[in-house]
Design an enzyme around this catalytic site. Structure first.
Site, mmCIF file in Angstrom:
data_model
loop_
_atom_site.group_PDB
_atom_site.id
_atom_site.type_symbol
_atom_site.label_atom_id
_atom_site.label_comp_id
_atom_site.label_asym_id
_atom_site.label_seq_id
_atom_site.Cartn_x
_atom_site.Cartn_y
_atom_site.Cartn_z
ATOM 1 N N CYS A 184 27.432 39.319 -63.267
ATOM 2 C CA CYS A 184 28.492 38.883 -62.344
ATOM 3 C C CYS A 184 29.375 40.056 -61.933
ATOM 4 O O CYS A 184 29.884 40.101 -60.812
ATOM 5 C CB CYS A 184 29.361 37.817 -62.991
ATOM 6 S SG CYS A 184 28.451 36.374 -63.575
ATOM 7 N N GLU A 213 21.415 26.265 -70.552
ATOM 8 C CA GLU A 213 21.906 27.634 -70.745
ATOM 9 C C GLU A 213 23.424 27.638 -70.669
ATOM 10 O O GLU A 213 24.040 26.799 -70.015
ATOM 11 C CB GLU A 213 21.313 28.572 -69.685
ATOM 12 C CG GLU A 213 19.788 28.668 -69.757
ATOM 13 C CD GLU A 213 19.218 29.625 -68.723
ATOM 14 O OE1 GLU A 213 19.994 30.431 -68.177
ATOM 15 O OE2 GLU A 213 18.000 29.561 -68.447
ATOM 16 N N ARG A 255 15.010 25.565 -64.755
ATOM 17 C CA ARG A 255 14.248 26.764 -64.401
ATOM 18 C C ARG A 255 12.811 26.430 -63.999
ATOM 19 O O ARG A 255 12.282 27.025 -63.070
ATOM 20 C CB ARG A 255 14.231 27.748 -65.571
ATOM 21 C CG ARG A 255 15.491 28.598 -65.667
ATOM 22 C CD ARG A 255 15.327 29.694 -66.710
ATOM 23 N NE ARG A 255 16.551 30.480 -66.785
ATOM 24 C CZ ARG A 255 16.799 31.566 -66.069
ATOM 25 N NH1 ARG A 255 15.882 31.969 -65.207
ATOM 26 N NH2 ARG A 255 17.922 32.221 -66.186
ATOM 27 N N HIS A 307 26.592 42.043 -67.893
ATOM 28 C CA HIS A 307 27.283 40.982 -67.155
ATOM 29 C C HIS A 307 26.915 41.159 -65.684
ATOM 30 O O HIS A 307 27.523 41.967 -64.985
ATOM 31 C CB HIS A 307 28.805 41.088 -67.331
ATOM 32 C CG HIS A 307 29.270 40.838 -68.729
ATOM 33 N ND1 HIS A 307 29.016 39.669 -69.394
ATOM 34 C CD2 HIS A 307 29.981 41.621 -69.585
ATOM 35 C CE1 HIS A 307 29.555 39.723 -70.610
ATOM 36 N NE2 HIS A 307 30.136 40.910 -70.745
ATOM 37 N N GLU A 345 20.695 35.226 -59.688
ATOM 38 C CA GLU A 345 19.380 34.934 -60.258
ATOM 39 C C GLU A 345 18.796 33.667 -59.654
ATOM 40 O O GLU A 345 17.586 33.570 -59.446
ATOM 41 C CB GLU A 345 19.471 34.799 -61.780
ATOM 42 C CG GLU A 345 18.136 34.444 -62.395
ATOM 43 C CD GLU A 345 17.970 34.945 -63.811
ATOM 44 O OE1 GLU A 345 16.982 34.566 -64.443
ATOM 45 O OE2 GLU A 345 18.833 35.694 -64.268
ATOM 46 N N ASP A 359 15.422 39.097 -51.950
ATOM 47 C CA ASP A 359 14.209 39.908 -51.840
ATOM 48 C C ASP A 359 13.227 39.198 -50.913
ATOM 49 O O ASP A 359 12.206 38.674 -51.333
ATOM 50 C CB ASP A 359 13.604 40.121 -53.233
ATOM 51 C CG ASP A 359 12.403 41.055 -53.187
ATOM 52 O OD1 ASP A 359 12.303 41.830 -52.211
ATOM 53 O OD2 ASP A 359 11.575 40.997 -54.111
#
Length: 926
Positions: free
Chosen positions: A894, A613, A580, A892, A624, A681
């Protein structure tokens, strides 16, 4: 055809012409001096003059005959043969007729038109018996003969004598094609008698005959000396009058046989085809005359019914002509037929929708590509209102057929001939709308100099019979190629593109089946993806989704086979393992290696794993990942893009220190987002998407990319004073880069010495725009586009979508309609729309601010944008996650699922939900 040739030759024989002229004069004289009888009078034509006597007279006076007399003789012979022809095909009208060569006699055997033409010639040669018409047949062949006796040419369009017409031309059987003047004359005559049945019969006869309609409403065009000379050289043995008489005679003799129009059209129109050389966007029909005629006639309901019935009769024959006889290549004037019919303003009325219009659309859809292109060029000159009328005609037929049938996966709309034909016809109108709009066909982006590297698996694919299709990119519509124009060339069409979308069709279209037909490209199955203008963005996005998924599965299968053959490690996914806090370094380095080693891996399904993660990527982790990458890339501190505070849009930094490879990787990320159905975005001006689709930026694109500069340049162009003296600007411009350095650029060589004047200011504006939007960022954009095409080069993206739809595809919809989301949300685990907690949840969500609503979308779906089609297409699920508790809601991403505990009151629900969406970051295992 052979019979007609003999017939024309016979018309030129002096012996027969003399006999025929004498016979005609005797018969006319006898009828003028005696009342017509009720019974059929069968008399031999040689009652007064025998062949021998005619021949003797001919030998006595060979030198007296002049060209005018010769022409009269030929015309008389022609009319006599026509009477024999009408006698054989129609009869004299007397049921007790004893003439064995009359269709009214009891023992007569019917014959087709060609046989009748041959037999008429034989009867003329032997001077067989010729019946006078029975009173019940008044106004047919004999009246044609009588009315023609007063004119020198059978094709004369002179004014009709009203007194004669009242008596002998009630049915106008001699009229085989129409002009504006003829229509008005007949209309006036019928108006005086208050009986429109003769006009209705004429319209029925002409508008049900392909030949008659093609010849009707021709534009008058005087022949030049060169054209007349060419015509004479082509037919030295036949003078012009004889040729015209013969052509019109053939038309009259075959007026009752529309099915054989394909064999006749070449003969009847060849003379005019040779003389009139038409431009690519020009036809020989007088369109304004057709419109005036329709305007006068369509107000009468009975006359309108004649047009309707004629179209029903005409269309199957036209379809046959185009399908089997290749009639357009022999007579380009055949296109007149479609021009005339489409000028009917009532085509969209309910009476036409059932039978007439579907049949006509089927015929029109059979037009060859060259004919479609010519029709498109012609219609492109029409006004927006006329284009809209034709568009609505075909749209109404599609909608009518869709709502009147129950289409399903077993009864596909693709199999409905009327819907398919109407869509093909609508394509012609669509490209006319494009061609008639504001076009920009010159400012095109250069193609990539270096081809995108092929996959190292290509050899294996060939061995397995899996060679890729469309290596050169997506397909191109054949009509686009023929016209030399693309949809993206049109800056502003005559009517908006959105009006061509048919929503009822989109609702019943089985996109999985349609996509299959699109890829297989069989002639038996039609795919609406070949006409993307009729599909909305949601439907096209679904087609793109199928294409991407099938390509992913294909790459996965090839990888498995490759690993078996080569013994290499199985790697069916595009795996990215990132940290990250180092997401850019990890992701871009990995993607750079893949792009260099094996670009085909970019077309595998993306699988992202965040180090440390536990989240398993079923789509949500990838969402994400893209969101984080975009946030980092477009950070102004990095310096790859500049940000405009006024427009809130990003633009390429022409002074960036980053190499081209970094921009290539950003293009790859953008392509991967589309390929994996993720929304980003990103905030680019529309010109970026236009450039991705192959169009350069122009002055007009500055309006949203740099509105301040656009306004300044616009004022310069519109300035009414002396530009050179008042503004004192030159062809050298200056800019300040993001680091505060002042840069200058010469728009022309020695630009600082060239003043901008009233005469060259438009050049200055064009060169300024070219520099800002293209040249200054050429290196950065080419690298960016190259990366984008690495992923999408085999995709139908460019074929299906316009630039504004590409933006919607990448960025999603900015309009967040949470009311639509509430209506489409589903519930699970014991909840339903009437549950207390659900009602409180929606009341709470609707009370959130715009920013809080975006955070909720980010928390639940992985992105704060609505998908293509709006939030109503999201399909969110709210599931029960236990009784009242202090735990936060979870999701969730997904699968767009919100796990919501049954909180005891609304205040607690609001507090827990706000905390969850505000501090949500990272993935874990539940």
């Amino acid at each position: 055809s052979a019979a007609f040739a003999d017939f024309y030759a016979a018309c030129g024989r002096p012996g027969h012409s003399q006999t025929a002229a004498d016979n005609k004069q005797v018969r006319i004289k006898s009828r003028m001096n005696s009342d017509e009888k009720e019974d059929c009078e069968c008399a031999t034509p040689q009652a007064e003059t025998s062949p021998a006597r005619g021949a003797a007279r001919e030998q006595e006076e060979p030198d007296i005959e002049n060209p005018e007399a010769s022409r009269m003789k030929r015309a008389a012979a022609k009319h006599l043969i026509e009477r024999y022809y009408h006698q054989l095909t129609e009869g004299c009208g007397n049921e007790s007729c004893s003439n064995s060569w009359c269709a009214s006699s009891a023992g007569f055997s019917r014959m087709d038109n060609n046989a009748a033409a041959v037999k008429a010639l034989e009867l003329y040669k032997v001077n067989a018996k010729l019946c006078d018409p029975h009173p019940s047949k008044k106004g047919t062949a004999s009246t044609y003969l009588e009315s023609s006796a007063h004119s020198n040419s059978a094709c004369s369009n002179r004014k009709l004598n009203h007194k004669d017409v009242h008596a002998v031309r009630d049915n106008f059987k001699d009229i085989n094609y129409l002009t504006e003047e003829k229509v008005y004359e007949i209309l006036d005559i019928c108006g005086e008698k208050e009986d429109y049945s003769p006009l209705i019969r004429v319209i029925g006869r002409v508008f049900s005959s392909a030949e008659g309609l093609v010849q009707s409403f021709r534009r008058s065009k005087p022949h030049t000396k060169e054209e007349l000379k060419s015509l004479q050289e082509k037919d030295e043995d036949k003078d012009e009058d004889e040729k015209e008489a013969a052509a019109c005679s053939a038309t009259a003799m075959e007026e009752d046989s529309p099915t054989s129009s394909s064999s006749r059209l070449g003969e009847c129109s060849s003379g005019e085809n040779d003389v009139q050389k038409l431009a690519p966007d020009e036809v020989s029909v007088d369109i304004e005359a057709v419109r005036r005629v329709y305007e006068r006639l369509l107000s009468n309901e009975k006359i309108e019914a004649a047009f309707l019935n004629a179209l029903v009769y005409l269309s199957p024959n036209v379809e046959c002509d185009l399908t089997y006889h290749n009639v357009y290549s022999r007579d380009p004037n055949y296109l007149n037929l479609f021009v005339i019919v489409m000028e009917n303003n009532n085509l969209h009325s309910p009476e036409y929708l059932e039978i007439a219009l579907p049949q006509f659309c089927k015929a029109m859809s059979k037009l060859p590509l060259a004919a479609q292109a010519k029709l498109t060029r012609l219609w492109s000159h029409y006004s927006a209102e006329q284009i809209r009328r034709m568009m609505e005609t075909f749209q109404q037929l599609i909608t009518f057929k869709v709502i009147s049938n129950e289409f399903s996966s077993r009864n596909l709309v693709n199999d409905d001939d009327a819907v398919v034909a109407a869509t093909k016809c609508l394509k012609i109108v669509y490209y006319a709308n494009v061609l008639g709009g504001d076009l920009d066909t010159e400012n095109n982006e250069d193609e990539d100099e270096e081809p995108i590297p092929e996959s190292s698996e290509l050899t294996l694919q060939e061995l397995l019979g899996e060679e890729r299709r469309n290596k050169k990119g997506p397909r191109v519509d054949p009509l686009e190629t023929e016209l030399g124009v693309r949809t993206n060339d049109c800056r502003r069409p005559l009517i908006p593109f959105e009006e061509f979308v048919n929503e009822p069709l989109n609702e019943v279209l089985e996109m999985d089946k349609d996509y299959t037909f699109f890829k297989v490209e069989t002639e038996n199955k039609f795919s609406f993806m070949t006409c993307p203008f009729v599909l909305n963005a949601v439907t096209k996005n679904l087609g793109l989704y199928y294409d991407n998924r099938i390509r992913m599965y294909s790459e996965r299968r090839i990888t498995v086979l490759y690993s078996l053959v080569q013994g290499q490690q199985l790697n069916p996914y595009l795996r990215l393992k990132v940290r990250r806090d180092h997401i850019i370094d990890d992701a871009l380095v990995r993607l750079e290696m893949i792009a260099m080693e094996n670009p085909a891996d970019l077309k595998k399904q993306l699988y992202v794993e965040f180090e440390g993660e536990q989240g398993v990527d079923e789509g949500g982790v990838s969402k994400e990942f893209f969101q984080l990458v975009v946030e980092e890339i477009f950070n102004p501190d990095i310096g790859m893009f500049t940000y405009d505070e006024h427009t809130r849009l990003f633009w390429f930094n022409s002074s960036s220190f980053e190499n081209e490879g970094q921009y290539t990787l950003i293009g790859i990320v953008l392509g991967l987002a589309i390929y994996n159905n993720c929304i980003l975005d990103v905030h680019f001006p529309m010109v970026v998407y236009r450039k991705l689709m192959g169009k350069k930026g122009t002055f007009r694109d500055l309006a949203d990319a740099n509105p301040v500069l656009y306004q300044s340049l616009k004022e310069l162009v519109e300035y009414e004073g002396n530009v050179e003296e008042d503004m004192m600007i030159t062809f050298q411009i200056s800019q300040t880069d993001p680091f505060g350095n002042r840069l200058t650029y010469d728009l022309r060589e020695n630009g600082e010495k060239i003043p901008v004047t009233n005469e060259n200011r438009k050049d200055f504006v064009a060169l300024y725009s070219e520099y800002i939007l293209n040249k200054s960022v050429e290196k950065q954009f080419k690298a960016f586009r190259r990366g984008f095409h690495m992923v999408t080069n085999e995709s139908p993206l460019k074929y299906l979508f316009r630039p504004e739809e590409i933006e919607l595809l990448i960025c999603g919809s900015r309009n967040l309609d949470f009311q639509a989301l509430e209506e489409t949300t589903e519930y699970d685990g014991g909840y339903n729309k009437d549950s207390r907690i659900i009602k409180e949840f929606w009341e709470t969500l609707h009370s959130f601010s715009e920013e809080q609503k975006r955070l909720f979308l980010q928390f639940t779906t992985g992105t704060d944008r609505a998908p293509v089609g709006g939030l109503g297409k999201l399909k969110m699920i709210i599931a029960k996650n236990g009784p009242d508790t202090d735990r936060l809601p979870t999701s969730h991403t997904c699968f767009n699922v919100l796990l919501l505990p049954e909180y005891s009151n609304m205040d607690k629900l609001r507090e827990r939900l706000l905390k969850a969406i505000t501090y949500a970051k990272g993935f874990g295992m539940l």
